[in-house]
Scaffold this motif. Structure first.
Motif, PDB file in Angstrom:
ATOM      1  N   ASN A   1       0.559  -0.475  17.834  1.00 30.46           N
ATOM      2  CA  ASN A   1      -0.302  -0.880  16.720  1.00 30.46           C
ATOM      3  C   ASN A   1      -0.872   0.306  15.957  1.00 30.46           C
ATOM      4  O   ASN A   1      -1.770   0.139  15.128  1.00 30.46           O
ATOM      5  CB  ASN A   1      -1.440  -1.764  17.234  1.00 30.46           C
ATOM      6  CG  ASN A   1      -0.944  -3.140  17.645  1.00 30.46           C
ATOM      7  OD1 ASN A   1      -0.057  -3.701  17.006  1.00 30.46           O
ATOM      8  ND2 ASN A   1      -1.492  -3.676  18.720  1.00 30.46           N
ATOM      9  N   PHE A   2      -0.379   1.499  16.261  1.00 33.09           N
ATOM     10  CA  PHE A   2      -0.696   2.684  15.476  1.00 33.09           C
ATOM     11  C   PHE A   2       0.347   2.814  14.366  1.00 33.09           C
ATOM     12  O   PHE A   2       1.545   2.651  14.615  1.00 33.09           O
ATOM     13  CB  PHE A   2      -0.675   3.939  16.348  1.00 33.09           C
ATOM     14  CG  PHE A   2      -0.901   5.221  15.586  1.00 33.09           C
ATOM     15  CD1 PHE A   2      -2.167   5.768  15.477  1.00 33.09           C
ATOM     16  CD2 PHE A   2       0.163   5.881  14.978  1.00 33.09           C
ATOM     17  CE1 PHE A   2      -2.377   6.944  14.772  1.00 33.09           C
ATOM     18  CE2 PHE A   2      -0.034   7.053  14.267  1.00 33.09           C
ATOM     19  CZ  PHE A   2      -1.307   7.581  14.164  1.00 33.09           C
ATOM     20  N   ILE A   3      -0.118   3.097  13.132  1.00 35.04           N
ATOM     21  CA  ILE A   3       0.792   3.205  11.989  1.00 35.04           C
ATOM     22  C   ILE A   3       0.657   4.583  11.354  1.00 35.04           C
ATOM     23  O   ILE A   3      -0.446   5.006  10.996  1.00 35.04           O
ATOM     24  CB  ILE A   3       0.486   2.116  10.940  1.00 35.04           C
ATOM     25  CG1 ILE A   3       0.704   0.732  11.553  1.00 35.04           C
ATOM     26  CG2 ILE A   3       1.357   2.299   9.703  1.00 35.04           C
ATOM     27  CD1 ILE A   3       0.263  -0.404  10.671  1.00 35.04           C
ATOM     28  N   ASP A   4       1.763   5.296  11.229  1.00 39.16           N
ATOM     29  CA  ASP A   4       1.770   6.574  10.529  1.00 39.16           C
ATOM     30  C   ASP A   4       1.504   6.330   9.044  1.00 39.16           C
ATOM     31  O   ASP A   4       2.168   5.498   8.415  1.00 39.16           O
ATOM     32  CB  ASP A   4       3.122   7.269  10.700  1.00 39.16           C
ATOM     33  CG  ASP A   4       3.302   7.829  12.104  1.00 39.16           C
ATOM     34  OD1 ASP A   4       4.256   7.395  12.780  1.00 39.16           O
ATOM     35  OD2 ASP A   4       2.498   8.672  12.518  1.00 39.16           O
ATOM     36  N   SER A   5       0.553   7.055   8.492  1.00 37.16           N
ATOM     37  CA  SER A   5       0.155   6.787   7.101  1.00 37.16           C
ATOM     38  C   SER A   5      -0.082   8.075   6.329  1.00 37.16           C
ATOM     39  O   SER A   5      -1.017   8.186   5.548  1.00 37.16           O
ATOM     40  CB  SER A   5      -1.109   5.924   7.075  1.00 37.16           C
ATOM     41  OG  SER A   5      -2.172   6.566   7.780  1.00 37.16           O
ATOM     42  N   GLY A   6       0.787   9.058   6.553  1.00 38.64           N
ATOM     43  CA  GLY A   6       0.693  10.292   5.800  1.00 38.64           C
ATOM     44  C   GLY A   6       1.173  10.105   4.371  1.00 38.64           C
ATOM     45  O   GLY A   6       1.430   8.984   3.916  1.00 38.64           O
ATOM     46  N   CYS A   7       1.323  11.206   3.661  1.00 41.42           N
ATOM     47  CA  CYS A   7       1.662  11.165   2.245  1.00 41.42           C
ATOM     48  C   CYS A   7       3.048  10.562   2.026  1.00 41.42           C
ATOM     49  O   CYS A   7       4.045  11.059   2.541  1.00 41.42           O
ATOM     50  CB  CYS A   7       1.608  12.581   1.674  1.00 41.42           C
ATOM     51  SG  CYS A   7       1.571  12.631  -0.115  1.00 41.42           S
ATOM     52  N   GLY A   8       3.092   9.480   1.267  1.00 40.80           N
ATOM     53  CA  GLY A   8       4.339   8.796   0.980  1.00 40.80           C
ATOM     54  C   GLY A   8       4.567   7.545   1.799  1.00 40.80           C
ATOM     55  O   GLY A   8       5.519   6.800   1.546  1.00 40.80           O
ATOM     56  N   ALA A   9       3.721   7.273   2.788  1.00 44.58           N
ATOM     57  CA  ALA A   9       3.871   6.061   3.594  1.00 44.58           C
ATOM     58  C   ALA A   9       3.644   4.828   2.733  1.00 44.58           C
ATOM     59  O   ALA A   9       2.764   4.800   1.878  1.00 44.58           O
ATOM     60  CB  ALA A   9       2.887   6.080   4.753  1.00 44.58           C
ATOM     61  N   ARG A  10       4.456   3.791   2.979  1.00 45.40           N
ATOM     62  CA  ARG A  10       4.325   2.531   2.243  1.00 45.40           C
ATOM     63  C   ARG A  10       4.259   1.375   3.236  1.00 45.40           C
ATOM     64  O   ARG A  10       5.081   1.287   4.147  1.00 45.40           O
ATOM     65  CB  ARG A  10       5.509   2.327   1.288  1.00 45.40           C
ATOM     66  CG  ARG A  10       5.565   3.376   0.185  1.00 45.40           C
ATOM     67  CD  ARG A  10       6.588   3.017  -0.871  1.00 45.40           C
ATOM     68  NE  ARG A  10       6.570   3.984  -1.946  1.00 45.40           N
ATOM     69  CZ  ARG A  10       7.166   3.821  -3.121  1.00 45.40           C
ATOM     70  NH1 ARG A  10       7.824   2.698  -3.361  1.00 45.40           N
ATOM     71  NH2 ARG A  10       7.118   4.741  -4.055  1.00 45.40           N
ATOM     72  N   LEU A  11       3.269   0.517   3.062  1.00 42.08           N
ATOM     73  CA  LEU A  11       3.055  -0.608   3.965  1.00 42.08           C
ATOM     74  C   LEU A  11       3.064  -1.896   3.174  1.00 42.08           C
ATOM     75  O   LEU A  11       2.613  -1.956   2.040  1.00 42.08           O
ATOM     76  CB  LEU A  11       1.709  -0.474   4.686  1.00 42.08           C
ATOM     77  CG  LEU A  11       1.317   0.911   5.204  1.00 42.08           C
ATOM     78  CD1 LEU A  11      -0.076   0.863   5.804  1.00 42.08           C
ATOM     79  CD2 LEU A  11       2.314   1.412   6.234  1.00 42.08           C
ATOM     80  N   SER A  12       3.575  -2.969   3.787  1.00 41.46           N
ATOM     81  CA  SER A  12       3.592  -4.281   3.138  1.00 41.46           C
ATOM     82  C   SER A  12       3.026  -5.323   4.094  1.00 41.46           C
ATOM     83  O   SER A  12       3.282  -5.284   5.297  1.00 41.46           O
ATOM     84  CB  SER A  12       5.025  -4.665   2.764  1.00 41.46           C
ATOM     85  OG  SER A  12       5.541  -3.799   1.781  1.00 41.46           O
ATOM     86  N   LEU A  13       2.291  -6.280   3.522  1.00 44.76           N
ATOM     87  CA  LEU A  13       1.683  -7.336   4.338  1.00 44.76           C
ATOM     88  C   LEU A  13       1.499  -8.575   3.487  1.00 44.76           C
ATOM     89  O   LEU A  13       1.166  -8.482   2.303  1.00 44.76           O
ATOM     90  CB  LEU A  13       0.335  -6.875   4.882  1.00 44.76           C
ATOM     91  CG  LEU A  13      -0.403  -7.826   5.806  1.00 44.76           C
ATOM     92  CD1 LEU A  13       0.360  -8.003   7.112  1.00 44.76           C
ATOM     93  CD2 LEU A  13      -1.806  -7.332   6.093  1.00 44.76           C
TER      94      LEU A  13
ATOM     95  N   LEU B   1       0.847  -1.182   0.000  1.00 44.92           N
ATOM     96  CA  LEU B   1       0.000   0.000   0.000  1.00 44.92           C
ATOM     97  C   LEU B   1       0.885   1.235   0.000  1.00 44.92           C
ATOM     98  O   LEU B   1       1.822   1.323   0.796  1.00 44.92           O
ATOM     99  CB  LEU B   1      -0.908   0.029   1.234  1.00 44.92           C
ATOM    100  CG  LEU B   1      -1.707  -1.236   1.563  1.00 44.92           C
ATOM    101  CD1 LEU B   1      -2.512  -1.022   2.843  1.00 44.92           C
ATOM    102  CD2 LEU B   1      -2.618  -1.614   0.414  1.00 44.92           C
ATOM    103  N   THR B   2       0.600   2.191  -0.890  1.00 43.60           N
ATOM    104  CA  THR B   2       1.350   3.443  -0.945  1.00 43.60           C
ATOM    105  C   THR B   2       0.373   4.606  -0.895  1.00 43.60           C
ATOM    106  O   THR B   2      -0.501   4.723  -1.761  1.00 43.60           O
ATOM    107  CB  THR B   2       2.186   3.548  -2.233  1.00 43.60           C
ATOM    108  OG1 THR B   2       3.029   2.403  -2.356  1.00 43.60           O
ATOM    109  CG2 THR B   2       3.050   4.806  -2.215  1.00 43.60           C
ATOM    110  N   VAL B   3       0.498   5.454   0.102  1.00 43.30           N
ATOM    111  CA  VAL B   3      -0.354   6.642   0.204  1.00 43.30           C
ATOM    112  C   VAL B   3       0.247   7.723  -0.692  1.00 43.30           C
ATOM    113  O   VAL B   3       1.326   8.239  -0.427  1.00 43.30           O
ATOM    114  CB  VAL B   3      -0.454   7.136   1.661  1.00 43.30           C
ATOM    115  CG1 VAL B   3      -1.335   8.377   1.736  1.00 43.30           C
ATOM    116  CG2 VAL B   3      -1.003   6.031   2.559  1.00 43.30           C
ATOM    117  N   LEU B   4      -0.456   8.051  -1.759  1.00 42.66           N
ATOM    118  CA  LEU B   4       0.065   8.962  -2.780  1.00 42.66           C
ATOM    119  C   LEU B   4      -0.433  10.391  -2.636  1.00 42.66           C
ATOM    120  O   LEU B   4       0.162  11.308  -3.216  1.00 42.66           O
ATOM    121  CB  LEU B   4      -0.313   8.443  -4.174  1.00 42.66           C
ATOM    122  CG  LEU B   4       0.347   7.135  -4.587  1.00 42.66           C
ATOM    123  CD1 LEU B   4      -0.293   6.616  -5.875  1.00 42.66           C
ATOM    124  CD2 LEU B   4       1.836   7.329  -4.777  1.00 42.66           C
TER     125      LEU B   4
END
Length: 261
Positions: A246-258, A26-29
């Motif tokens: 269990n809080f994840i920073d997800s501002g602009c540009g954050a990338r998550l993998s699962l 996931l990438t927040v664009l």
């Protein structure tokens, strides 16, 4: 930006078995909440979902130029996007669609709420390869669904991803209520929610209501949260405190993998 991405992926992957073959990225664009200083901020939301039969762009933000420049900085080719899913009518979630369709010659499919006005539906139908009006829950590809339209005054759809750890629920603005969306996803799929990500629409809410939302999401068993966009700074701080690690920073540009199932 590579360091920023690596740091976040490592932190996120601590909570899954591994991140090898069959992972979702996931990438927040597009976001008004900062994360990667190399990307431009603006009010709105967009999130790219990769790792499935289709590469999916959920919402397009308000400004197409900002969206496309952020995609370029993230080395994402818009032409490789197979599907665009629009959450609801507001311009901070669909405003970038025009530039994506016109300037970059995007010719994929677009899923949008059936309640969109006719002129907008005609425009989407004319410029996209496949236009899909959505009313009820619908599978987009293996492991990925739309909730279909939820809510009354402002109808909105969210994205549901099935993973090995549970459901990932991605919201645009959560106008139907973030608790209602989470409850619907959990009940419809009969699975626990691993991650709730996106706009929670609490930036105008008082402290009591925010605490009530926190308590209800905890009661629903939401394991991790990644609020941004219209959640509001005060509410984001409350979620950070309540969820801790269990809080994840997800501002602009954050990338998550699962890992996928």
């Amino acid at each position: 930006m590579n360091f920023v991405r690596a740091a976040l992926v490592i932190a996120f992957c601590m909570f899954c078995s591994s991140c090898l073959a069959g992972e979702v990225n996931l990438t927040v664009l597009y976001n008004n909440v900062p994360f990667d200083k190399e990307l431009s901020l603006s009010w709105g939301f967009s999130c790219l979902v990769e790792g499935f039969q289709k590469t999916i762009l959920f919402d397009t933000g308000h400004d197409g130029d900002i969206l496309l420049k952020n995609m370029e900085k993230c080395r994402i080719d818009p032409k490789k996007v197979d599907t665009v899913v629009l959450s609801h009518l507001h311009s901070d979630h669909i405003g970038g669609l025009k530039d994506l369709l016109a300037k970059k010659g995007y010719n994929g499919e677009v899923y949008f709420p059936v309640s969109f006005p006719d002129d907008l539906k005609d425009h989407i139908t004319k410029l996209s390869k496949i236009a899909v009006p959505v009313q009820r829950p619908q599978q987009i590809c293996k492991h990925v669904w739309t909730t279909g339209e939820l809510g009354t005054t402002i109808k909105e759809q969210s994205l549901i991803i099935e993973t090995q750890e549970g459901l990932i629920v991605i919201t645009g603005c959560a106008h139907p209520g973030i608790v209602s969306i989470a409850r619907f996803a959990k009940n419809y799929f009969n699975k626990e929610i691993f991650l709730l990500l996106g706009g929670f629409h609490l930036f105008r809410s008082g402290e009591d209501h925010i605490q009530e939302v926190v308590s209800e999401l905890k009661s629903l068993g939401v394991k991790k949260v990644a609020p941004s966009h219209c959640t509001g700074d005060f509410a984001i701080r409350r979620f950070r405190k309540a969820w801790g690690k269990n809080f994840i920073d997800s501002g602009c540009g954050a990338r998550l993998s699962l890992e996928l199932p």
